[in-house]
Scaffold this motif. Structure first.
Motif, PDB file in Angstrom:
ATOM      1  N   UNK A  56      41.629  39.138  35.318  1.00 39.06           N
ATOM      2  CA  UNK A  56      41.947  40.442  35.901  1.00 39.06           C
ATOM      3  C   UNK A  56      40.686  41.298  36.015  1.00 39.06           C
ATOM      4  N   UNK A  57      40.552  41.964  37.135  1.00 38.70           N
ATOM      5  CA  UNK A  57      39.364  42.773  37.380  1.00 38.70           C
ATOM      6  C   UNK A  57      39.473  44.085  36.603  1.00 38.70           C
ATOM      7  N   UNK A  82      33.534  31.956  28.817  1.00 40.82           N
ATOM      8  CA  UNK A  82      33.762  33.020  29.783  1.00 40.82           C
ATOM      9  C   UNK A  82      32.452  33.441  30.435  1.00 40.82           C
ATOM     10  N   UNK A  83      32.521  33.740  31.715  1.00 36.58           N
ATOM     11  CA  UNK A  83      31.380  34.261  32.467  1.00 36.58           C
ATOM     12  C   UNK A  83      31.791  35.604  33.061  1.00 36.58           C
ATOM     13  N   UNK A  84      30.941  36.629  32.918  1.00 38.27           N
ATOM     14  CA  UNK A  84      31.206  37.939  33.507  1.00 38.27           C
ATOM     15  C   UNK A  84      29.949  38.418  34.209  1.00 38.27           C
ATOM     16  N   UNK A  85      30.033  38.636  35.525  1.00 39.74           N
ATOM     17  CA  UNK A  85      28.878  38.987  36.341  1.00 39.74           C
ATOM     18  C   UNK A  85      29.233  40.192  37.207  1.00 39.74           C
ATOM     19  N   UNK A  86      28.329  41.150  37.273  1.00 41.10           N
ATOM     20  CA  UNK A  86      28.565  42.342  38.095  1.00 41.10           C
ATOM     21  C   UNK A  86      28.464  42.000  39.576  1.00 41.10           C
ATOM     22  N   UNK A  87      29.087  42.836  40.405  1.00 47.00           N
ATOM     23  CA  UNK A  87      29.028  42.628  41.838  1.00 47.00           C
ATOM     24  C   UNK A  87      27.608  42.721  42.376  1.00 47.00           C
ATOM     25  N   UNK A  88      26.822  43.622  41.806  1.00 46.14           N
ATOM     26  CA  UNK A  88      25.440  43.762  42.245  1.00 46.14           C
ATOM     27  C   UNK A  88      24.625  42.523  41.934  1.00 46.14           C
ATOM     28  N   UNK A  89      24.851  41.945  40.747  1.00 47.25           N
ATOM     29  CA  UNK A  89      24.088  40.758  40.351  1.00 47.25           C
ATOM     30  C   UNK A  89      24.320  39.597  41.302  1.00 47.25           C
ATOM     31  N   UNK A  90      25.492  39.523  41.897  1.00 46.20           N
ATOM     32  CA  UNK A  90      25.769  38.465  42.871  1.00 46.20           C
ATOM     33  C   UNK A  90      25.255  38.818  44.263  1.00 46.20           C
ATOM     34  N   UNK A 116      35.270  35.166  34.775  1.00 41.68           N
ATOM     35  CA  UNK A 116      35.815  33.833  35.013  1.00 41.68           C
ATOM     36  C   UNK A 116      35.997  33.121  33.665  1.00 41.68           C
ATOM     37  N   UNK A 117      37.152  32.505  33.489  1.00 42.48           N
ATOM     38  CA  UNK A 117      37.439  31.726  32.282  1.00 42.48           C
ATOM     39  C   UNK A 117      37.404  30.244  32.628  1.00 42.48           C
ATOM     40  N   UNK A 172      25.699  30.733  36.339  1.00 38.55           N
ATOM     41  CA  UNK A 172      26.223  30.926  34.985  1.00 38.55           C
ATOM     42  C   UNK A 172      27.391  29.985  34.692  1.00 38.55           C
ATOM     43  N   UNK A 173      28.232  29.736  35.692  1.00 37.58           N
ATOM     44  CA  UNK A 173      29.339  28.792  35.496  1.00 37.58           C
ATOM     45  C   UNK A 173      28.809  27.390  35.208  1.00 37.58           C
ATOM     46  N   UNK A 174      27.764  26.997  35.922  1.00 37.06           N
ATOM     47  CA  UNK A 174      27.162  25.691  35.678  1.00 37.06           C
ATOM     48  C   UNK A 174      26.625  25.563  34.267  1.00 37.06           C
ATOM     49  N   UNK A 175      25.994  26.620  33.778  1.00 39.24           N
ATOM     50  CA  UNK A 175      25.484  26.612  32.408  1.00 39.24           C
ATOM     51  C   UNK A 175      26.606  26.438  31.405  1.00 39.24           C
ATOM     52  N   UNK A 176      27.701  27.176  31.594  1.00 40.84           N
ATOM     53  CA  UNK A 176      28.797  27.135  30.625  1.00 40.84           C
ATOM     54  C   UNK A 176      29.468  25.767  30.592  1.00 40.84           C
ATOM     55  N   UNK A 177      29.562  25.106  31.739  1.00 38.06           N
ATOM     56  CA  UNK A 177      30.145  23.763  31.762  1.00 38.06           C
ATOM     57  C   UNK A 177      29.299  22.780  30.961  1.00 38.06           C
ATOM     58  N   UNK A 178      27.980  22.908  31.057  1.00 38.48           N
ATOM     59  CA  UNK A 178      27.092  22.061  30.263  1.00 38.48           C
ATOM     60  C   UNK A 178      27.249  22.362  28.777  1.00 38.48           C
TER      61      UNK A 178
END
Length: 300
Positions: A269-270, A88-96, A277-278, A110-116
């Motif tokens: 769900x927000x 799972x990846x969880x990122x705040x709106x500000x961080x993006x 993201x899962x 972060x999604x790329x890291x989790x896939x690896x």
């Protein structure tokens, strides 16, 4: 002339020097999984059949002889189960939203890291553990399904010695290679842990008359990438994720990864000013013939 010297120690507003590249030393190679083809399955528990020919024997009959008695053996059914891998990846709106060095969007990075990370987890599940099948359940405290690892799908096992502190030897490797050859198996890959690569490199010193092909080079070569034995040629592959107690002699064409659900990303769900993201997929492992190839177990 007297004046106060102005240096960068006095200067305000110097632009920070942050490299626009992010260095990651974590290894992402997966030698076993990456060497296999993939097969789609349609059930969480999937099955396949094995068969074998009779051993070669005397076969001579007199002229006009009656037909010999039939002798057929049923096939053997094998099975494995799928395993659910997720991150799972969880990122705040500000961080993006903020400008960052080394990546355009934090979520994508972060999604790329989790896939690896999932890829490495898959490799570990295949060869990093000696794991029996766990079919799972849906009880009040559900048990997760786990597929049987490679070591559970290999019947030819040469034990290194009398305990769990025995080193890999050329003699044990040749014993395994001979067993594979006599059974009709044709392994092409010797997969070993990093420490055993030093032992394999030392095989050149175990008998007189052996040498490495260096020719007119100033490069010192102290590695073995291909072992040529009386029973076949084995490509030597180092795997930092495999169990330290095992060495595998494999034919990758006799193995395949299996997929029930391909890896996908789902926006959860927000629950505030962040996005979750899962990443999830459901996969397994298949050895087409348990009698193919082999392993050396009980290594130090």
């Amino acid at each position: 002339m007297s004046a106060t010297k102005f240096t960068t120690y006095n200067q305000i507003g110097i632009k920070e020097d942050v490299s626009d590249l992010i260095s990651d030393i974590s290894p992402t190679d997966t030698p076993f999984v990456s060497s296999l083809k993939n097969e789609k399955v349609s059930s969480r528990t999937y099955e396949w059949q094995e068969d074998a020919l009779d051993a070669a024997g005397a076969n001579a009959h007199a002229e006009g002889a009656t037909a010999p008695a039939a002798n057929q053996v049923a096939t053997t059914m094998q099975n494995n189960t799928t395993q659910i891998l997720m991150k799972t990846v969880k990122v705040s709106g500000t961080a993006d939203a903020v400008a960052t060095h080394g990546r355009a969007k934090e979520t994508a990075y972060q999604l790329g890291k989790k896939l690896k990370e999932i890829k490495r987890d898959y490799e570990r599940a295949c060869v990093g553990i000696d794991n029996a099948i766990e079919v799972g359940d849906d009880a009040s405290s559900p048990t997760a399904r786990e597929f049987k690892s490679a070591s559970q799908m290999i019947t030819r096992d040469v034990v290194a010695g009398s305990g769990s502190t025995d080193a890999l030897t050329e003699g044990k490797l040749l014993e395994l290679g001979q067993g594979c050859y006599e059974a009709g198996s044709e392994p092409t890959m010797l997969m070993i842990k990093p420490a055993d690569a030093l032992l394999v490199a030392g095989f050149v010193n175990t008998a007189a008359g052996r040498n490495r092909e260096i020719q007119d080079s100033k490069t010192l070569v102290n590695a073995i990438e291909l072992l040529v034995t009386p029973f076949g040629e084995y490509r030597v592959v180092i795997n930092r994720h495999q169990a330290s107690t095992h060495a595998f002699l494999l034919d990758p064409t006799m193995w395949c990864t299996t997929t029930l659900r391909s890896f996908s990303r789902t926006l959860l769900a927000k629950d505030g000013d962040s996005d979750s993201h899962l990443i999830v997929g459901e996969v397994g492992l298949k050895h087409k013939s348990f009698a193919d190839g082999g392993m050396i177990s009980g290594l130090s």
